[in-house]
Scaffold this motif. Structure first.
Motif, PDB file in Angstrom:
ATOM      1  N   ASN A  23      14.281   3.091  -3.501  1.00 11.76           N
ATOM      2  CA  ASN A  23      14.951   4.065  -2.629  1.00 11.76           C
ATOM      3  C   ASN A  23      15.275   3.522  -1.245  1.00 11.76           C
ATOM      4  N   HIS A  24      15.799   2.331  -1.167  1.00  7.88           N
ATOM      5  CA  HIS A  24      16.219   1.700   0.086  1.00  7.88           C
ATOM      6  C   HIS A  24      15.057   1.314   0.998  1.00  7.88           C
ATOM      7  N   TYR A  25      13.856   1.337   0.499  1.00  9.09           N
ATOM      8  CA  TYR A  25      12.725   0.814   1.264  1.00  9.09           C
ATOM      9  C   TYR A  25      12.690  -0.692   1.045  1.00  9.09           C
ATOM     10  N   ALA A  26      12.250  -1.439   2.055  1.00  9.47           N
ATOM     11  CA  ALA A  26      12.273  -2.895   1.977  1.00  9.47           C
ATOM     12  C   ALA A  26      10.962  -3.487   1.491  1.00  9.47           C
ATOM     13  N   GLU A  27       9.851  -2.862   1.818  1.00  4.10           N
ATOM     14  CA  GLU A  27       8.525  -3.384   1.499  1.00  4.10           C
ATOM     15  C   GLU A  27       7.724  -2.344   0.737  1.00  4.10           C
ATOM     16  N   ALA A  28       6.789  -2.834  -0.076  1.00  4.73           N
ATOM     17  CA  ALA A  28       5.918  -1.915  -0.806  1.00  4.73           C
ATOM     18  C   ALA A  28       4.627  -2.616  -1.184  1.00  4.73           C
ATOM     19  N   ILE A  38       2.867   2.590  -1.563  1.00  3.94           N
ATOM     20  CA  ILE A  38       3.275   2.924  -0.200  1.00  3.94           C
ATOM     21  C   ILE A  38       4.473   2.040   0.098  1.00  3.94           C
ATOM     22  N   MET A  39       5.578   2.664   0.532  1.00  4.55           N
ATOM     23  CA  MET A  39       6.807   1.916   0.799  1.00  4.55           C
ATOM     24  C   MET A  39       7.281   2.178   2.220  1.00  4.55           C
ATOM     25  N   TRP A  40       7.925   1.165   2.824  1.00  8.90           N
ATOM     26  CA  TRP A  40       8.431   1.294   4.186  1.00  8.90           C
ATOM     27  C   TRP A  40       9.560   0.302   4.407  1.00  8.90           C
ATOM     28  N   ASN A  41      10.224   0.439   5.551  1.00  8.99           N
ATOM     29  CA  ASN A  41      11.302  -0.468   5.935  1.00  8.99           C
ATOM     30  C   ASN A  41      11.163  -0.739   7.430  1.00  8.99           C
ATOM     31  N   ASP A  42      10.700  -1.928   7.794  1.00 10.41           N
ATOM     32  CA  ASP A  42      10.510  -2.283   9.203  1.00 10.41           C
ATOM     33  C   ASP A  42      11.815  -2.227   9.995  1.00 10.41           C
ATOM     34  N   ASN A  43      12.940  -2.440   9.348  1.00 14.41           N
ATOM     35  CA  ASN A  43      14.237  -2.419  10.032  1.00 14.41           C
ATOM     36  C   ASN A  43      14.801  -1.016  10.197  1.00 14.41           C
ATOM     37  N   LEU A  51       5.093   7.726   0.193  1.00 13.56           N
ATOM     38  CA  LEU A  51       3.836   7.662  -0.547  1.00 13.56           C
ATOM     39  C   LEU A  51       4.115   8.190  -1.940  1.00 13.56           C
ATOM     40  N   TYR A  52       3.920   7.343  -2.943  1.00 16.70           N
ATOM     41  CA  TYR A  52       4.234   7.694  -4.332  1.00 16.70           C
ATOM     42  C   TYR A  52       2.958   7.677  -5.155  1.00 16.70           C
ATOM     43  N   PHE A  53       2.706   8.771  -5.862  1.00 18.16           N
ATOM     44  CA  PHE A  53       1.623   8.853  -6.839  1.00 18.16           C
ATOM     45  C   PHE A  53       2.240   9.226  -8.180  1.00 18.16           C
TER      46      PHE A  53
END
Length: 181
Positions: A23-28, A38-43, A51-53
């Motif tokens: 979903n367009h997140y860069a890191e996980a 857990i996913m995020w995008n520093d940019n 947060l996915y369960f």
């Protein structure tokens, strides 16, 4: 990550692995064979964290955490997220009813007879035009209420039919059960 410590994820699962972001997140990072991520995008910090369960991941987190003395449950997770200022864009809840006397066809009849009513988030009765039924051989095997794009969407279906197909992940369970919705 702070959320890892607060949710006791590494403590319960013994650490994490790098995972595929969605979903367009860069890191996980993933736990329990990526059933929790857990996913995020520093940019793009405005995107926040995802947060996915999976259902299996949640059950493992709750059960193993409780065995370690942590009070982990669905309500506490929602409260934790709300206290962190979480913005809930989607919450999927799945409930399996196995070996009961409830059938999708009976539920359809009860909806038609108005013995069962489906309410939206404002407590309004969902009209018949927002209910769709599907099936085969004059037996209702699925019901949808609302639209996926709306604030409220409900899907009820005969999971036993779905899981008795070749290569279904729960074929054994489906074959052992009398019913499953």
């Amino acid at each position: 990550l702070k959320i890892d410590k607060e949710l006791k994820l590494s403590e319960i699962f013994g650490g994490f692995d790098k995972a595929k972001a969605l979903n367009h997140y860069a890191e996980a990072i993933g736990y329990y064979d990526n059933k929790i991520k857990i996913m995020w995008n520093d940019n793009k910090k405005s995107q926040g964290l995802l947060l996915y369960f999976s259902a299996t991941g949640f059950k493992a987190w709750q059960t193993l955490g409780n065995l370690k003395g942590f009070d982990l449950n669905f309500i506490n997770l929602i409260k934790f997220m709300a206290n962190k200022g979480a913005r809930f864009t989607r919450l999927d809840v799945a409930i399996d009813v196995i070996d009961s006397n409830l059938t999708v066809d009976d539920l359809h009849q009860n909806l038609q007879n108005k013995q069962v009513l489906i309410l939206d988030s404002l407590q309004r009765i969902l009209s018949a035009k927002h209910q769709k039924f599907f099936g085969s051989n004059q037996t209702i095997t699925g019901i949808t209420c609302g639209a996926r794009s709306s604030d409220n969407f409900l899907r009820i279906y005969d999971k036993k039919i779905e899981q008795t197909k070749t290569n279904a992940p729960y074929l054994d369970l489906a074959q052992q059960s009398d019913s499953w919705i």
